[in-house]
Design an enzyme around this catalytic site. Structure first.
Site, PDB file in Angstrom:
ATOM      1  N   CYS A   1       0.825  -1.222   0.000  1.00  0.00           N
ATOM      2  CA  CYS A   1       0.000   0.000   0.000  1.00  0.00           C
ATOM      3  C   CYS A   1       0.850   1.259   0.000  1.00  0.00           C
ATOM      4  CB  CYS A   1      -0.953   0.013   1.204  1.00  0.00           C
ATOM      5  SG  CYS A   1      -2.171  -1.309   1.184  1.00  0.00           S
ATOM      6  N   ASN A   2       2.027   1.184  -0.610  1.00  0.00           N
ATOM      7  CA  ASN A   2       2.935   2.326  -0.676  1.00  0.00           C
ATOM      8  C   ASN A   2       3.342   2.520  -2.138  1.00  0.00           C
ATOM      9  OD1 ASN A   2       5.040   4.229  -0.357  1.00  0.00           O
ATOM     10  ND2 ASN A   2       5.528   3.421   1.665  1.00  0.00           N
TER      11      ASN A   2
END
Length: 837
Positions: A444-445
């Site tokens: 999620c980056n």
């Protein structure tokens, strides 16, 4: 365990590893607080969520079963307002206030300057800031590329209010001198394109000096583990021009937000030194339990600028239902904590903090950093037999950084000897078979992922157009990884955990010289197959003759060492993923064996159900009576068997369409009584569907590749890849010999030696004598009406039957309709002749 390896490790890291000065050694901690890991599980996803201690949970249980906690209304401030509150509520208020103080102490934050707002997690805390921040058309939202999606999401609030938003790269953000002057000379900021949204609503224009700006960065990147120097806080608060130079975005008042969800585990920001306006955190990252609880630590002067539009029972002092009137509470906690506090979860965090404080945060930091550095060094040292590097690690550490500052995680990808990449999903699946739990993807980056993997905007857009989304299996697109592999350590991790992981990487992915008996060079890991020297080849096509009927074999196959085989078993599987039935003789048709995988089960949400998702499907037995034209199904969960008429007049559910494996099918539904029977059999609502006709048919091109075509009459029902799967008794026997020789897998789930029956692979044909990509379904067994799962035989197959990410066993066959006879049958005892051309 190789004790020499541990001795070498302790020579370098012994002063920091294992809490030598703590109340318990690491071995004592594992033996008394994490007994559930004694089954061999290696947990290496502490950056995702660390593990709770069993003693911690016992303390929480004693607390909750000894004390009575009640809903603590209207007690979020430090002073009791209502004397009429019950003693239980007041006692709960005391616990909640003590928890706030404990959180502030963890960040060395003065209660005079900061408040602790409990939220449902770090994401909820970030959302609160984004919603309540005083955005205007002269505001700016600046954030580092290395940020979680939850931080990027604040951008939506900024852009919708007319503010500008832009990402930055911070180079050499880690500096050991700890002085802001030193940071200025070594820090370089690069701005990405400015974003503004057309049509955004613009609040009333503010003078430039009154505009409020927000700068957000993580204390530790959850992709690479890189840490940002917190002196950035002082610079942006006092003199942003020195970072942004002559940029117009340096004007106005800058406020700073730190995402400490990962970084506070080992290095919580010291708020007595760095006047951060907002810090967000989650408790499960620190000590595992409770989940669903986080906090926003907020400066009092920053809190005065935020406006919470919504009001609720916990934030309102008074309201009138039928006119526009509301009076809000004045306290910071009262103003932003909507609804009742999660008081039981809040009451439990003190037990987690007690555990962490007994070990001390600095000691935890040193312990896990030693493991991270060890794994990092070993991975970088790995070489294939041709000298090529095995591992690429993603980090931005300078030569001046000590290993204490390198964090608790290692993110990387693996390469084959020819320089191509192993897919991260392959690594994850094989690790799981070895009892190792790690994390893969972009975590999620997206900014850090693109930065470290070297993915341009065109690469990212191309990947999206190719169908790649978060959490899918598209790990390599156009020869480039779309994500990475991440291992991360917690305060209870051990050298043995790290060593087992390193051994797994060596054994599964490193090619190394090894002289065999005939002097040939063999390879370890993924390119090693059976010791008999059977050669595997890609896209090899042979002709297999069964009596007078022509079959074609395609995919990853191997040369068969004998020329004559006999069919021992024929099995038909009418319903996809349910049990099949064996026959002595069975007719052929354009889809292969008549009625094979002609039906499937679909959930109410439209999901196609398989044993991987619903293991209980293997308990449904099937049989087809061709004379009576009925399909009979039985289940231990249903009292009566269910006969299903094969004739068209039995359908009452109408015609529908579904997608399966990229193919569009027309399907026929059944009456409610049929669907209710299957729903009871598998324990969830579902419906039975029969294949009416596929919209597209499957054929082979000249290279043997499976392609879609419209000009062949032969087709597939609901099979994954081909009409038939064939396995040989000799291959199964070879597998069983390997299973019995593995010291760590000698005992199966029922306490006896693991032995695999050919039917475990769900083949249509079993031959005596002389690849299909296997999935975890073959690890399921059922006994006495119960479904059980182990790591075998897939783990053993992965050690010698793996090529290009696929674990191979069996041969896929397709019936060639051009030779079809109306009376074509397969029979047990037929000879199978192989002609390798």
């Amino acid at each position: 365990m190789d004790y020499a390896d541990k001795e070498e490790f302790l020579k370098e890291f012994g002063e920091d590893y294992g809490y030598p000065n703590g109340p318990k050694s690491i071995d004592q901690i594992r033996a008394t607080e994490f007994k559930r890991l004694e089954n061999g599980t290696v947990y290496l996803d502490h950056a995702g969520a660390t593990l709770y201690s069993e003693l911690q949970m016992e303390a929480i249980f004693r607390d909750f079963t000894t004390n009575v906690y009640g809903n603590p209304p209207n007690c979020k401030s430090l002073i009791h307002i209502l004397d009429s509150q019950s003693d239980i509520s007041l006692a709960t208020c005391d616990i909640v206030r003590a928890a706030r103080e404990q959180v502030l102490d963890y960040f060395n934050a003065s209660m005079k300057d900061y408040k602790c707002i409990f939220t449902s997690g770090a994401t909820a805390a970030l959302k609160l800031v984004g919603e309540a921040f005083p955005w205007s058309h002269q505001s700016s939202y600046m954030y580092t590329m290395e940020n979680h999606n939850s931080v990027l999401g604040i951008r939506e609030y900024a852009l919708s209010q007319g503010a500008a938003a832009f990402a930055i790269d911070v180079e050499e953000a880690v500096d050991n001198d700890g002085l802001s002057e030193g940071l200025v000379t070594s820090t370089k900021i690069s701005l990405h394109p400015i974003q503004r949204r057309k049509g955004a609503s613009f609040p009333e224009r503010d003078p430039a000096g009154d505009a409020y700006n927000l700068f957000a960065f993580p204390s530790e990147c959850n992709f690479s583990g890189s840490r940002f120097n917190l002196d950035l806080v002082n610079i942006m608060k006092k003199n942003p021009e020195r970072i942004l130079e002559i940029s117009p975005f340096s004007k106005g008042r800058w406020m700073v937000l730190i995402d400490a969800a990962k970084g506070c585990v080992t290095q919580p920001p010291d708020l007595s030194k760095y006047p951060v306006d907002f810090v967000v955190m989650s408790f499960y990252k620190i000590f595992g339990y409770p989940t669903g609880l986080g906090a926003l630590i907020m400066r009092n002067d920053a809190a005065k600028l935020l406006k919470n539009t919504y009001f609720s029972g916990g934030t309102v002092a008074a309201s009138i239902a039928d006119i526009d009137f509301v009076k809000r509470r004045q306290g910071v906690e009262e103003l932003f904590e909507d609804g009742s506090a999660s008081f039981l979860s809040i009451a439990s965090i003190r037990h987690g903090f007690n555990l962490i404080n007994s070990l001390t945060v600095p000691a935890i930091c040193r312990h896990i950093a030693s493991l991270g550095m060890y794994v990092r060094k070993v991975l970088l040292s790995l070489r294939h037999e041709n000298g090529a590097d095995v591992c690429t690690i993603y980090a931005t550490y300078t030569s001046e950084v000590s290993y204490h500052d390198t964090g608790s995680m290692v993110s990387f990808n693996l390469k084959r000897p020819d320089g191509s990449w192993f897919g991260y999903r392959e690594v994850e699946k094989l690790a799981s078979l070895s009892g190792i739990q790690l994390r893969t993807g972009c975590f999620c980056n997206p900014g850090a992922c693109a930065k470290y993997l070297g993915l341009s905007h065109s690469d990212l857009l191309s990947n999206i157009e190719a169908g790649h989304v978060c959490w899918d299996d598209n790990d390599i697109i156009h020869g480039k990884p779309t994500g990475a592999i991440r291992v991360s350590f917690g305060y209870m991790s051990t050298f043995e955990d790290a060593k087992k992981f390193i051994d797994f990487i060596r054994n599964s992915f490193v090619s190394f010289p090894n002289k065999s008996a005939n002097g040939n060079l063999s390879r370890g890991g993924s390119s090693h197959f059976s010791p008999e020297g059977i050669r595997m080849v890609m896209q090899f096509v042979i002709l297999l003759y069964l009596a007078s009927d022509l079959f074609r074999i395609s995919g990853m196959e191997r040369w068969l060492s004998v020329s004559k085989y006999v069919i021992k078993f024929i099995t038909v599987y009418p319903i996809k993923s349910c049990a099949g039935f064996s026959v002595e003789r069975w007719p052929l048709c354009s889809t292969g064996l008549l009625h094979d995988r002609e039906w499937l089960l679909k959930s109410q949400t439209g999901e196609i159900l398989t044993q991987k998702k619903v293991p209980e499907m293997c308990l449904i037995s099937t049989y087809i009576d061709l004379n009576q034209e009925i399909l009979v199904v039985k289940s231990p969960r249903c009292r009566d068997e269910l006969p299903i008429n094969l004739k068209p007049d039995s359908y009452n559910g109408g015609i529908d369409e579904i997608d399966l494996y990229g193919q569009r099918y027309e399907v026929l539904g059944y009456a409610d009584e049929v669907n209710l029977w299957f729903s009871k059999a598998i324990g969830r609502p579902c419906s039975l569907l029969q294949c009416f006709s596929p919209k597209f048919r499957v054929c082979l091109n000249k290279r043997g590749d499976t392609v879609m075509c419209r000009d062949l009459e032969s087709r597939l029902n609901f099979t994954n890849e081909a009409q038939f799967l064939l396995v040989s008794e000799e291959s199964v026997s070879d597998l069983n010999s390997k299973l019995s020789s593995k010291a760590d897998t000698r005992k199966g789930i029922d306490g006896v030696t693991v032995k695999v029956n050919p039917m475990r692979f769900r083949p249509n044909l079993v031959v005596s004598g002389g690849g299909c990509n296997r999935c975890q379904m073959i690890n399921f067994t059922h006994k006495d009406g119960q479904v059980q799962k182990s790591k075998e035989p897939l783990a053993t197959l992965a050690s010698y039957r793996r090529l290009k990410g696929k674990i191979l066993f069996g041969i896929l066959l397709r019936y060639d309709i051009t030779e079809l006879d109306t009376d074509s049958y397969l029979e047990v005892g037929q000879e199978v002749h192989v002609n390798p051309e």
